[in-house]
Structures are given as structure tokens and as C-alpha cells.
Design a protein around this motif. Structure first.
Motif, PDB file in Angstrom:
ATOM      1  N   THR A 164      59.748  29.679  77.376  1.00  0.00           N
ATOM      2  CA  THR A 164      61.072  30.300  77.500  1.00  0.00           C
ATOM      3  C   THR A 164      60.963  31.633  78.237  1.00  0.00           C
ATOM      4  N   VAL A 165      59.949  32.418  77.901  1.00  0.00           N
ATOM      5  CA  VAL A 165      59.724  33.695  78.582  1.00  0.00           C
ATOM      6  C   VAL A 165      59.442  33.453  80.064  1.00  0.00           C
ATOM      7  N   MET A 166      58.615  32.453  80.361  1.00  0.00           N
ATOM      8  CA  MET A 166      58.299  32.131  81.752  1.00  0.00           C
ATOM      9  C   MET A 166      59.552  31.733  82.518  1.00  0.00           C
ATOM     10  N   GLU A 172      51.493  36.803  73.849  1.00  0.00           N
ATOM     11  CA  GLU A 172      50.360  36.010  73.342  1.00  0.00           C
ATOM     12  C   GLU A 172      50.594  35.540  71.911  1.00  0.00           C
ATOM     13  N   GLN A 173      51.394  36.272  71.156  1.00  0.00           N
ATOM     14  CA  GLN A 173      51.667  35.911  69.757  1.00  0.00           C
ATOM     15  C   GLN A 173      52.749  34.836  69.632  1.00  0.00           C
ATOM     16  N   LEU A 174      53.446  34.557  70.710  1.00  0.00           N
ATOM     17  CA  LEU A 174      54.517  33.557  70.665  1.00  0.00           C
ATOM     18  C   LEU A 174      53.949  32.143  70.666  1.00  0.00           C
ATOM     19  N   THR A 175      54.785  31.200  70.242  1.00  0.00           N
ATOM     20  CA  THR A 175      54.399  29.787  70.312  1.00  0.00           C
ATOM     21  C   THR A 175      54.432  29.362  71.778  1.00  0.00           C
ATOM     22  N   PRO A 176      53.763  28.255  72.118  1.00  0.00           N
ATOM     23  CA  PRO A 176      53.803  27.784  73.508  1.00  0.00           C
ATOM     24  C   PRO A 176      55.235  27.548  74.009  1.00  0.00           C
ATOM     25  N   GLU A 177      56.098  27.044  73.142  1.00  0.00           N
ATOM     26  CA  GLU A 177      57.489  26.806  73.547  1.00  0.00           C
ATOM     27  C   GLU A 177      58.186  28.130  73.871  1.00  0.00           C
ATOM     28  N   GLU A 178      57.939  29.150  73.039  1.00  0.00           N
ATOM     29  CA  GLU A 178      58.542  30.455  73.281  1.00  0.00           C
ATOM     30  C   GLU A 178      57.969  31.087  74.548  1.00  0.00           C
TER      31      GLU A 178
END
Length: 83
Positions: A22-24, A13-19
């Protein structure tokens, strides 16, 4: 939900949408890998001998002959009914 999973989700949740994307992407590829490994490919030859002979108490050649005879009789009945 386990404590470690809760921690991972809060970190995401703390990551940017782009990050997060990447996780997804990483998770999708990981799941695809597990799905393809989980389903081993079988050969038709692996099935040899699994069914009792004769299957359903009827020899294969007898089944072919019987179904052809029944189809011929059915066709003849249809042709006779049309005349």
C-alpha cells in the motif's frame, strides 16, 4: 540520509507485506503526479519567432527549391548511369 527518512523506513519495515505494498502504491502515484506536473505541454505556436530568420541563412522556399533540384539532378545521374 536524514533522521526523519531513517525513521520512516524503519516504520515501513515493521508493516505487513500488504501494508508495504500500500505504501509503495501510494509512492508510485505520488511520483506519477509530480512527473506529469513537471512537464508542461507546449504548443507549436509557442516556438514562433524563436529561430532567427532566415534559419541557417537560407529562406525556406529557397531550401525547398534547392533540395528538389538536387534530388532531380541526382535521379537523372542515376538514370543515365543505368543506361
Amino acid at each position: 540520509m536524514s533522521l526523519s527518512l531513517e525513521k520512516i523506513l524503519s516504520e515501513i519495515e515493521q508493516l505487513t507485506p500488504e501494508e508495504q505494498l500500500t505504501v509503495m502504491g501510494y509512492l508510485v502515484e505520488l511520483v506519477k503526479k509530480h512527473l506529469t506536473q513537471a512537464q508542461p505541454k507546449h504548443k507549436w505556436s509557442d516556438l514562433k519567432g524563436m529561430a532567427p530568420y532566415p534559419l541557417l541563412s537560407e529562406d525556406a522556399q529557397e531550401w525547398v527549391s534547392r533540395t528538389r533540384r538536387e534530388a532531380d539532378e541526382h535521379r537523372e545521374r542515376l538514370l543515365q548511369g543505368e543506361e
